[in-house]
Write a protein that holds these residues in place. Structure first.
Motif, mmCIF file in Angstrom:
data_model
loop_
_atom_site.group_PDB
_atom_site.id
_atom_site.type_symbol
_atom_site.label_atom_id
_atom_site.label_comp_id
_atom_site.label_asym_id
_atom_site.label_seq_id
_atom_site.Cartn_x
_atom_site.Cartn_y
_atom_site.Cartn_z
ATOM 1 N N THR A 19 16.360 9.243 -4.755
ATOM 2 C CA THR A 19 16.444 7.764 -5.106
ATOM 3 C C THR A 19 17.322 7.212 -6.508
ATOM 4 O O THR A 19 17.042 6.215 -6.782
ATOM 5 N N GLY A 20 17.749 8.278 -7.103
ATOM 6 C CA GLY A 20 18.279 8.200 -8.288
ATOM 7 C C GLY A 20 17.694 8.905 -9.512
ATOM 8 O O GLY A 20 16.377 9.238 -9.468
ATOM 9 N N ALA A 21 18.514 8.971 -10.579
ATOM 10 C CA ALA A 21 17.934 9.722 -11.837
ATOM 11 C C ALA A 21 16.683 8.895 -12.183
ATOM 12 O O ALA A 21 16.798 7.873 -12.500
ATOM 13 N N VAL A 22 15.673 10.042 -12.723
ATOM 14 C CA VAL A 22 14.459 9.148 -13.311
ATOM 15 C C VAL A 22 14.090 10.395 -14.378
ATOM 16 O O VAL A 22 14.420 11.573 -14.178
ATOM 17 N N PRO A 23 13.209 9.975 -15.653
ATOM 18 C CA PRO A 23 12.628 10.923 -16.592
ATOM 19 C C PRO A 23 11.413 11.714 -15.880
ATOM 20 O O PRO A 23 10.660 11.423 -15.215
ATOM 21 N N THR A 24 12.310 13.032 -15.811
ATOM 22 C CA THR A 24 11.029 13.983 -15.421
ATOM 23 C C THR A 24 10.723 15.226 -16.343
ATOM 24 O O THR A 24 9.447 15.799 -16.231
ATOM 25 N N GLU A 25 11.527 15.214 -17.583
ATOM 26 C CA GLU A 25 11.370 16.297 -18.570
ATOM 27 C C GLU A 25 10.548 15.657 -19.810
ATOM 28 O O GLU A 25 10.724 14.611 -20.132
ATOM 29 N N ARG A 26 9.337 16.445 -20.173
ATOM 30 C CA ARG A 26 8.649 16.042 -21.374
ATOM 31 C C ARG A 26 9.467 16.688 -22.646
ATOM 32 O O ARG A 26 10.229 17.412 -22.612
ATOM 33 N N GLY A 27 9.194 15.912 -23.791
ATOM 34 C CA GLY A 27 9.681 16.083 -25.025
ATOM 35 C C GLY A 27 9.425 17.515 -25.442
ATOM 36 O O GLY A 27 10.626 17.974 -26.003
ATOM 37 N N SER A 28 8.459 18.186 -25.180
ATOM 38 C CA SER A 28 8.131 19.682 -25.571
ATOM 39 C C SER A 28 9.265 20.515 -24.596
ATOM 40 O O SER A 28 9.967 21.536 -25.395
ATOM 41 N N ALA A 29 9.545 20.174 -23.484
ATOM 42 C CA ALA A 29 10.597 21.090 -22.890
ATOM 43 C C ALA A 29 11.950 20.924 -23.407
ATOM 44 O O ALA A 29 12.797 21.682 -23.648
ATOM 45 N N LEU A 30 12.254 19.338 -23.707
ATOM 46 C CA LEU A 30 13.537 19.502 -24.276
ATOM 47 C C LEU A 30 13.839 20.238 -25.825
ATOM 48 O O LEU A 30 14.948 20.841 -26.062
ATOM 49 N N VAL A 31 12.430 20.179 -26.483
ATOM 50 C CA VAL A 31 12.675 21.043 -27.719
ATOM 51 C C VAL A 31 12.809 22.454 -27.450
ATOM 52 O O VAL A 31 13.758 23.177 -28.097
ATOM 53 N N GLU A 32 12.157 22.996 -26.475
ATOM 54 C CA GLU A 32 12.210 24.569 -26.130
ATOM 55 C C GLU A 32 13.571 24.921 -25.580
ATOM 56 O O GLU A 32 13.742 25.971 -25.749
ATOM 57 N N ASP A 33 14.232 23.950 -25.068
ATOM 58 C CA ASP A 33 15.583 24.238 -24.560
ATOM 59 C C ASP A 33 16.573 24.436 -25.614
ATOM 60 O O ASP A 33 17.666 24.756 -25.241
ATOM 61 N N VAL A 34 16.230 24.169 -26.465
ATOM 62 C CA VAL A 34 17.206 24.181 -27.845
ATOM 63 C C VAL A 34 16.636 24.921 -28.882
ATOM 64 O O VAL A 34 16.171 24.363 -30.091
ATOM 65 N N PRO A 35 16.574 26.407 -28.886
ATOM 66 C CA PRO A 35 16.164 27.292 -29.866
ATOM 67 C C PRO A 35 16.355 26.960 -31.303
ATOM 68 O O PRO A 35 15.693 27.166 -32.474
ATOM 69 N N ALA A 36 17.652 26.340 -31.597
ATOM 70 C CA ALA A 36 18.201 26.244 -33.014
ATOM 71 C C ALA A 36 17.420 25.079 -33.726
ATOM 72 O O ALA A 36 17.499 25.162 -34.873
ATOM 73 N N LEU A 37 16.817 24.418 -33.110
ATOM 74 C CA LEU A 37 15.910 23.475 -33.732
ATOM 75 C C LEU A 37 14.756 24.008 -34.490
ATOM 76 O O LEU A 37 14.425 23.559 -35.713
ATOM 77 N N ALA A 38 14.395 25.360 -34.160
ATOM 78 C CA ALA A 38 13.304 25.950 -34.941
ATOM 79 C C ALA A 38 13.854 26.333 -36.151
ATOM 80 O O ALA A 38 12.998 26.589 -37.236
ATOM 81 N N ASP A 39 15.211 26.398 -36.617
ATOM 82 C CA ASP A 39 15.678 26.855 -38.055
ATOM 83 C C ASP A 39 15.450 25.681 -38.758
ATOM 84 O O ASP A 39 15.710 25.619 -40.035
ATOM 85 N N TYR A 40 15.151 24.297 -38.519
ATOM 86 C CA TYR A 40 14.792 23.397 -39.422
ATOM 87 C C TYR A 40 13.447 23.201 -39.753
ATOM 88 O O TYR A 40 13.168 22.346 -40.570
ATOM 89 N N GLY A 41 12.559 23.977 -39.278
ATOM 90 C CA GLY A 41 11.295 23.762 -39.624
ATOM 91 C C GLY A 41 10.406 23.888 -38.605
ATOM 92 O O GLY A 41 10.614 24.280 -37.232
#
Length: 336
Positions: A19-41
């Protein structure tokens, strides 16, 4: 550095469905998908909403604001990153800055391309937000910002000017606060809240936006008043002018005690009451209308609602008296 990510949905968290794009991913998953974020703290993630930003309600805005206020007061939190849809990101950023003016840097970011689309920009925008969060926190800079496409914009000036381009946001007239490249964050002017502070305000008052343009009459304005508007934003043309019919409506509306703030549909530049005639800006100013300078109609609607909740709605100056106190406070906010 301790960073808390608040997920609210938006394109950055959306995937395609029948029926079209909808929000399905949680913020925790977005963070986990970018390992480089851990370099900031140290990073923690919470979900405070899960909606496309065009469905943001006053209640959702206030929920986000309450959680940001709690984190801002927490000495263990160094920065807050809010993942958000782009449609109303600038309004949420403005609301947070106007009501909180946080001492902790608060960065809103999102995406123009979903995680399930080719070359999604969400991860890069998250890295920009985290880089800015660290740079601003290290420098002792608070405030609210939009981090997007390697630029960081003040909440006061951030504007989504393109529907689909990756560099969707700009700051007309002033430019970004900072940029991000391989060498890190380059600060262009001192990061700080640049928004008029309206503490303890709510979005309870009803404020409608009425647009002007060739051939527009007063019917939408009259409908807004009949629907119980506590205030109106009139999105005018050019320097802040409206049609003759709408101008006469503005004059009578202000005379009857309902505040009207005039904005311009132009993306850049500020309003200036120059012209006479029934719909000219100088005529509207003389009648008591207020002018928003370079603030957009969307942000002006939020500002007027917050101000009315604090200083009194139509017929009440906040102390049960006449409108003089309210109108003086509004004039100070918009014309000061």
């Amino acid at each position: 550095m301790n960073v808390t990510v608040l997920g609210t949905g938006g394109t950055i968290a959306s995937t395609d469905r029948d029926t079209g794009a909808v929000p399905t991913e949680r913020g925790s998953a977005l963070v986990e998908d970018v390992p480089a974020l851990a370099d900031y703290g140290d990073v923690s993630a919470e979900q405070v909403a899960q909606v496309p930003s065009y469905e943001m309600t006053a209640e959702t805005l206030e929920t986000v604001g309450e959680r940001v206020a709690e984190l801002d007061a927490d000495s263990e939190t160094d920065a807050v990153v809010v993942t958000h849809g782009t449609d109303t990101m600038e309004e949420t950023a403005y609301y947070l800055d106007a009501t909180l003016q946080p001492d902790t840097p608060v960065l809103l970011t999102g995406a123009q391309r979903r995680p399930d689309e080719r070359s999604s920009d969400g991860p890069a925008n998250l890295v920009t937000a985290f880089a800015a969060a660290r740079a601003f926190a290290d420098g002792g800079h608070g405030g609210t910002y939009v981090a997007f496409d390697e630029a960081v914009h003040s909440a006061r000036f951030a504007t989504k000017y393109h529907t689909s381009a990756l560099d969707a946001f700009s700051s007309p007239g002033v430019g970004p606060v900072a940029t991000h490249d391989r060498n890190g964050i380059r600060i262009l002017r001192r990061p700080a809240s640049e928004t008029a502070h309206i503490p303890d305000g709510t979005l309870d008052p009803t404020v409608f936006v009425v647009g002007s343009g060739a051939g527009v009459d007063d019917r939408l304005g009259e409908a807004a008043i009949e629907a119980g508007a506590d205030g109106l934003v009139v999105n005018g043309t050019g320097l802040g002018n409206v049609t003759a019919s709408l101008g006469e409506f503005v004059e009578s509306t202000v005379r009857d005690g309902t505040p009207v703030v005039v904005t311009s549909r132009c993306v850049a530049g500020r309003t200036s009451p120059v012209y006479g005639g029934s719909g000219g800006g100088e005529t509207l100013r003389a009648a008591g209308a207020l002018f928003a300078e370079d603030l957009s109609a969307g942000k002006t609607r939020l500002k007027l609602a917050l101000a009315l909740s604090k200083y009194g709605e139509n017929g009440d100056d906040g102390d049960g008296g006449e409108n003089d106190g309210r109108d003086g406070a509004l004039r100070g906010l918009f014309d000061g």
